[in-house]
Scaffold this motif. Sequence first.
Motif, PDB file in Angstrom:
ATOM      1  N   THR A  37       1.010  -1.207  -0.008  1.00 47.78           N
ATOM      2  CA  THR A  37      -0.086  -0.064   0.044  1.00 47.78           C
ATOM      3  C   THR A  37       0.851   1.028   0.193  1.00 47.78           C
ATOM      4  OG1 THR A  37      -0.004   0.119   2.517  1.00 47.78           O
ATOM      5  CG2 THR A  37      -1.941  -1.254   1.160  1.00 47.78           C
ATOM      6  N   ASP A  38       0.098   2.334  -0.606  1.00 48.95           N
ATOM      7  CA  ASP A  38       1.127   3.697  -0.454  1.00 48.95           C
ATOM      8  C   ASP A  38       0.388   4.711  -0.180  1.00 48.95           C
ATOM      9  OD1 ASP A  38      -0.725   4.036  -2.542  1.00 48.95           O
ATOM     10  OD2 ASP A  38       0.972   4.195  -4.350  1.00 48.95           O
ATOM     11  N   GLY A  39      -0.883   4.421   0.344  1.00 51.36           N
ATOM     12  CA  GLY A  39      -1.519   5.629   0.812  1.00 51.36           C
ATOM     13  C   GLY A  39      -2.664   6.104   0.019  1.00 51.36           C
ATOM     14  N   ARG A  40      -2.600   5.467  -1.322  1.00 55.64           N
ATOM     15  CA  ARG A  40      -3.581   5.879  -2.382  1.00 55.64           C
ATOM     16  C   ARG A  40      -4.179   4.677  -3.000  1.00 55.64           C
ATOM     17  NH1 ARG A  40       0.061   9.564  -6.305  1.00 55.64           N
ATOM     18  NH2 ARG A  40       1.323   7.767  -5.843  1.00 55.64           N
ATOM     19  N   ARG A  41      -3.327   3.651  -3.174  1.00 53.25           N
ATOM     20  CA  ARG A  41      -4.122   2.485  -3.674  1.00 53.25           C
ATOM     21  C   ARG A  41      -3.351   1.444  -3.088  1.00 53.25           C
ATOM     22  NH1 ARG A  41      -0.996   5.070  -7.499  1.00 53.25           N
ATOM     23  NH2 ARG A  41      -2.822   6.035  -8.179  1.00 53.25           N
ATOM     24  N   ALA A  42      -3.877  -0.043  -3.233  1.00 56.62           N
ATOM     25  CA  ALA A  42      -3.196  -1.060  -2.892  1.00 56.62           C
ATOM     26  C   ALA A  42      -2.866  -2.264  -3.874  1.00 56.62           C
ATOM     27  CB  ALA A  42      -4.113  -1.862  -1.778  1.00 56.62           C
ATOM     28  N   ASP A  67      -4.442   4.031   3.300  1.00 54.04           N
ATOM     29  CA  ASP A  67      -5.412   4.792   2.305  1.00 54.04           C
ATOM     30  C   ASP A  67      -5.872   5.885   3.070  1.00 54.04           C
ATOM     31  OD1 ASP A  67      -7.134   5.742   0.659  1.00 54.04           O
ATOM     32  OD2 ASP A  67      -8.288   4.132   0.602  1.00 54.04           O
ATOM     33  N   PHE A  68      -5.188   7.013   2.791  1.00 55.18           N
ATOM     34  CA  PHE A  68      -5.472   8.223   3.277  1.00 55.18           C
ATOM     35  C   PHE A  68      -6.936   8.706   3.226  1.00 55.18           C
ATOM     36  CE2 PHE A  68      -0.742   8.635   3.056  1.00 55.18           C
ATOM     37  CZ  PHE A  68      -0.277   8.608   4.574  1.00 55.18           C
ATOM     38  N   LEU A  69      -7.632   8.269   2.386  1.00 54.89           N
ATOM     39  CA  LEU A  69      -9.019   8.582   1.954  1.00 54.89           C
ATOM     40  C   LEU A  69      -9.852   8.105   3.188  1.00 54.89           C
ATOM     41  CD1 LEU A  69     -10.920  10.105  -0.056  1.00 54.89           C
ATOM     42  CD2 LEU A  69     -11.472   8.005  -0.736  1.00 54.89           C
ATOM     43  N   ARG A  70      -9.296   7.103   4.023  1.00 51.46           N
ATOM     44  CA  ARG A  70     -10.208   6.577   5.068  1.00 51.46           C
ATOM     45  C   ARG A  70     -10.277   7.592   6.248  1.00 51.46           C
ATOM     46  NH1 ARG A  70      -7.198   0.787   5.755  1.00 51.46           N
ATOM     47  NH2 ARG A  70      -8.525  -0.329   4.150  1.00 51.46           N
ATOM     48  N   ILE A  71      -9.580   8.640   6.125  1.00 50.93           N
ATOM     49  CA  ILE A  71      -9.774   9.870   7.015  1.00 50.93           C
ATOM     50  C   ILE A  71     -11.034  10.571   6.715  1.00 50.93           C
ATOM     51  CG2 ILE A  71      -9.098  12.158   7.618  1.00 50.93           C
ATOM     52  CD1 ILE A  71      -6.056  11.273   6.892  1.00 50.93           C
ATOM     53  N   LEU A  72     -11.451  10.730   5.556  1.00 56.41           N
ATOM     54  CA  LEU A  72     -12.721  11.357   5.075  1.00 56.41           C
ATOM     55  C   LEU A  72     -13.863  10.247   5.373  1.00 56.41           C
ATOM     56  CD1 LEU A  72     -12.184  13.482   2.014  1.00 56.41           C
ATOM     57  CD2 LEU A  72     -12.437  14.055   4.795  1.00 56.41           C
ATOM     58  N   LEU A 108      -3.645  13.385   3.008  1.00 56.02           N
ATOM     59  CA  LEU A 108      -4.923  13.760   2.079  1.00 56.02           C
ATOM     60  C   LEU A 108      -4.412  14.630   1.038  1.00 56.02           C
ATOM     61  CD1 LEU A 108      -7.737  14.607   4.573  1.00 56.02           C
ATOM     62  CD2 LEU A 108      -7.760  12.791   3.118  1.00 56.02           C
ATOM     63  N   LYS A 109      -3.299  15.106   1.085  1.00 61.17           N
ATOM     64  CA  LYS A 109      -2.580  15.846  -0.186  1.00 61.17           C
ATOM     65  C   LYS A 109      -2.326  14.871  -1.215  1.00 61.17           C
ATOM     66  CE  LYS A 109      -1.221  19.778   2.697  1.00 61.17           C
ATOM     67  NZ  LYS A 109      -0.013  20.456   3.147  1.00 61.17           N
ATOM     68  N   LYS A 110      -2.129  13.591  -0.968  1.00 59.68           N
ATOM     69  CA  LYS A 110      -1.719  12.688  -2.023  1.00 59.68           C
ATOM     70  C   LYS A 110      -2.883  12.280  -2.824  1.00 59.68           C
ATOM     71  CE  LYS A 110       2.077  10.900   0.675  1.00 59.68           C
ATOM     72  NZ  LYS A 110       2.737   9.850   1.262  1.00 59.68           N
ATOM     73  N   ILE A 111      -4.013  12.334  -2.126  1.00 57.54           N
ATOM     74  CA  ILE A 111      -5.492  11.974  -2.815  1.00 57.54           C
ATOM     75  C   ILE A 111      -5.870  12.687  -4.100  1.00 57.54           C
ATOM     76  CG2 ILE A 111      -7.776  11.235  -2.130  1.00 57.54           C
ATOM     77  CD1 ILE A 111      -5.553   9.582  -0.899  1.00 57.54           C
ATOM     78  N   ALA A 112      -6.145  12.114  -4.993  1.00 55.86           N
ATOM     79  CA  ALA A 112      -6.920  13.004  -5.953  1.00 55.86           C
ATOM     80  C   ALA A 112      -8.279  13.691  -5.607  1.00 55.86           C
ATOM     81  CB  ALA A 112      -7.520  12.040  -7.143  1.00 55.86           C
ATOM     82  N   ALA A 113      -8.278  15.076  -6.168  1.00 55.37           N
ATOM     83  CA  ALA A 113      -9.583  15.476  -5.738  1.00 55.37           C
ATOM     84  C   ALA A 113     -10.860  15.173  -5.974  1.00 55.37           C
ATOM     85  CB  ALA A 113      -9.306  17.183  -6.558  1.00 55.37           C
ATOM     86  N   GLU A 114     -10.721  14.567  -7.231  1.00 61.34           N
ATOM     87  CA  GLU A 114     -12.072  13.832  -7.245  1.00 61.34           C
ATOM     88  C   GLU A 114     -12.749  12.968  -6.513  1.00 61.34           C
ATOM     89  OE1 GLU A 114      -9.985  14.692 -11.452  1.00 61.34           O
ATOM     90  OE2 GLU A 114      -9.634  14.201  -9.576  1.00 61.34           O
ATOM     91  N   ARG A 115     -11.696  12.134  -5.909  1.00 63.19           N
ATOM     92  CA  ARG A 115     -11.884  11.170  -4.428  1.00 63.19           C
ATOM     93  C   ARG A 115     -12.503  12.009  -3.525  1.00 63.19           C
ATOM     94  NH1 ARG A 115      -7.579   7.050  -3.713  1.00 63.19           N
ATOM     95  NH2 ARG A 115      -9.438   5.675  -2.918  1.00 63.19           N
ATOM     96  N   ALA A 159      -9.225  21.958   6.781  1.00 65.97           N
ATOM     97  CA  ALA A 159      -8.209  23.054   6.103  1.00 65.97           C
ATOM     98  C   ALA A 159      -7.316  22.224   5.275  1.00 65.97           C
ATOM     99  CB  ALA A 159      -7.670  23.671   7.405  1.00 65.97           C
ATOM    100  N   ILE A 160      -7.221  21.201   5.257  1.00 71.23           N
ATOM    101  CA  ILE A 160      -6.407  20.553   4.305  1.00 71.23           C
ATOM    102  C   ILE A 160      -6.896  20.751   2.806  1.00 71.23           C
ATOM    103  CG2 ILE A 160      -5.180  18.276   3.491  1.00 71.23           C
ATOM    104  CD1 ILE A 160      -3.874  19.599   6.109  1.00 71.23           C
ATOM    105  N   PHE A 161      -8.279  20.598   2.458  1.00 76.56           N
ATOM    106  CA  PHE A 161      -8.824  20.514   1.320  1.00 76.56           C
ATOM    107  C   PHE A 161      -9.924  21.665   1.281  1.00 76.56           C
ATOM    108  CE2 PHE A 161     -10.909  17.382   3.933  1.00 76.56           C
ATOM    109  CZ  PHE A 161     -12.260  17.944   3.706  1.00 76.56           C
ATOM    110  N   LEU A 162     -10.016  22.392   2.432  1.00 74.56           N
ATOM    111  CA  LEU A 162     -11.418  23.493   2.269  1.00 74.56           C
ATOM    112  C   LEU A 162     -10.695  24.429   3.296  1.00 74.56           C
ATOM    113  CD1 LEU A 162     -13.766  23.719   0.476  1.00 74.56           C
ATOM    114  CD2 LEU A 162     -15.029  23.162   2.589  1.00 74.56           C
ATOM    115  N   PRO A 163      -9.744  25.178   2.730  1.00 72.65           N
ATOM    116  CA  PRO A 163      -9.051  26.286   3.794  1.00 72.65           C
ATOM    117  C   PRO A 163     -10.165  27.509   3.923  1.00 72.65           C
ATOM    118  CG  PRO A 163      -7.790  26.159   1.717  1.00 72.65           C
ATOM    119  CD  PRO A 163      -8.735  24.985   1.771  1.00 72.65           C
ATOM    120  N   GLU A 164     -11.358  27.591   3.035  1.00 74.32           N
ATOM    121  CA  GLU A 164     -11.978  28.747   2.839  1.00 74.32           C
ATOM    122  C   GLU A 164     -13.239  28.532   4.053  1.00 74.32           C
ATOM    123  OE1 GLU A 164     -10.113  28.187  -0.978  1.00 74.32           O
ATOM    124  OE2 GLU A 164     -11.195  26.797   0.426  1.00 74.32           O
TER     125      GLU A 164
END
Length: 380
Positions: free
Chosen positions: A83-88, A147-152, A180-187, A215-220
């Motif tokens: 695993t690399d945090g994005r896919r396995a 898989d960092f998407l597991r945070i969300l 999360l900065k490694k994860i594609a915006a669409e995901r 704040a990582i993906f929505l600092p607004e």
Amino acid sequence: MAALEAVRPGGARFVGGCVRNAIMDRPVDDIDIATQIEPESVIKALEAAGIRAIPTGIDHGTITAVIDGKPFEITTLRRDVETDGRRAVVAFTEDWAEDAGRRDFRLNALYADRDGTVHDPVGGGIEDAEAGRVIFIGDADMRLREDFLRILRFFRFNAWYGAGIDADGLAACARQKEGLKKIAAERIWKELHKLLAAPDPTEAVTAMQDSGVLAIFLPEAETLDGLHDLRVSQTLAGVQADPMLRLMALIHRSANSVLAVSKRLRLSNAEANRLTMWAADNLPDVSGMNGRQLRQALYWHGKQAVVDRALTSGRDVRDLLFAVRAWKRPEFPVGGDDALAAGLKGPEIGQALRKLEEWWMAEDFQPGRDQLLERLGKLS
């Protein structure tokens, strides 16, 4: 299930959300099946039973069976090789516990036989589902680094199923948030969209903000006051907020914010346009408008923008929403051919028609075609 059982008795079980939701007495939308049978044999078994089989994710062991037009995902038991945090990278296994151990939360690692017997290989999953607890399997930091998407997903499942956010899981999400900065915006947007669709995501979004994840993906999203305002308006109006409305409630209403969010989350054209219309500088405070002003705003900006602005105002907008529903857009009865007939040419045509339409709006759409043509003639 019967087609798979014919190949290997006991080698297929319902898994994940359908089992979890049945225990929680929630509606079951999708039915997923886990099996000890490898993908190629799954396809053969389905086809032998006259069932359409689609290799939607065969490299990762997933075959989609289509029965009466309804899809059922069938996935061979797996274990993670890398695993690399994005896919396995996965390998197939026959061990139910190995398959369960690579999943995210205990309440999602539940399996059920055809007779309804529930299996809980990692332990605690049944109790978590009954209590509304979202607990990572094993070491939370390890699950997140896989898989960092597991945070969300942690926050999404809390928004939908949680009865209180697990402190250890939350702390792990805070520690791993940079991943999360490694994860594609669409995901990211797909997960956030599902989270914001929950009946009341306030607690989950608050935890995301407090932990620094948001704040990582929505600092607004500097404050959650807008989410509160939206909740007030929607409650008074008796309407349910949708994910886009909640996104609006989280960000500053400005062209710069809208542009930044649309690009960062890679919103669709329709979603980005809806945000842009909501944030338009020339759309006034709709909640305080009189009837004429409201009709002008509806004509120029459209129903969706007016409703979005109203519901994010934090005010009682029931009467306004009733008026919006009853409004029908009038058709401007003059066009380019009329301008040509009046002697206008080139850029003059668009300029004159725009001035004429603005005057017609200011007159509350009352002047008829003859009166408009007369005025158009004076503009030539």
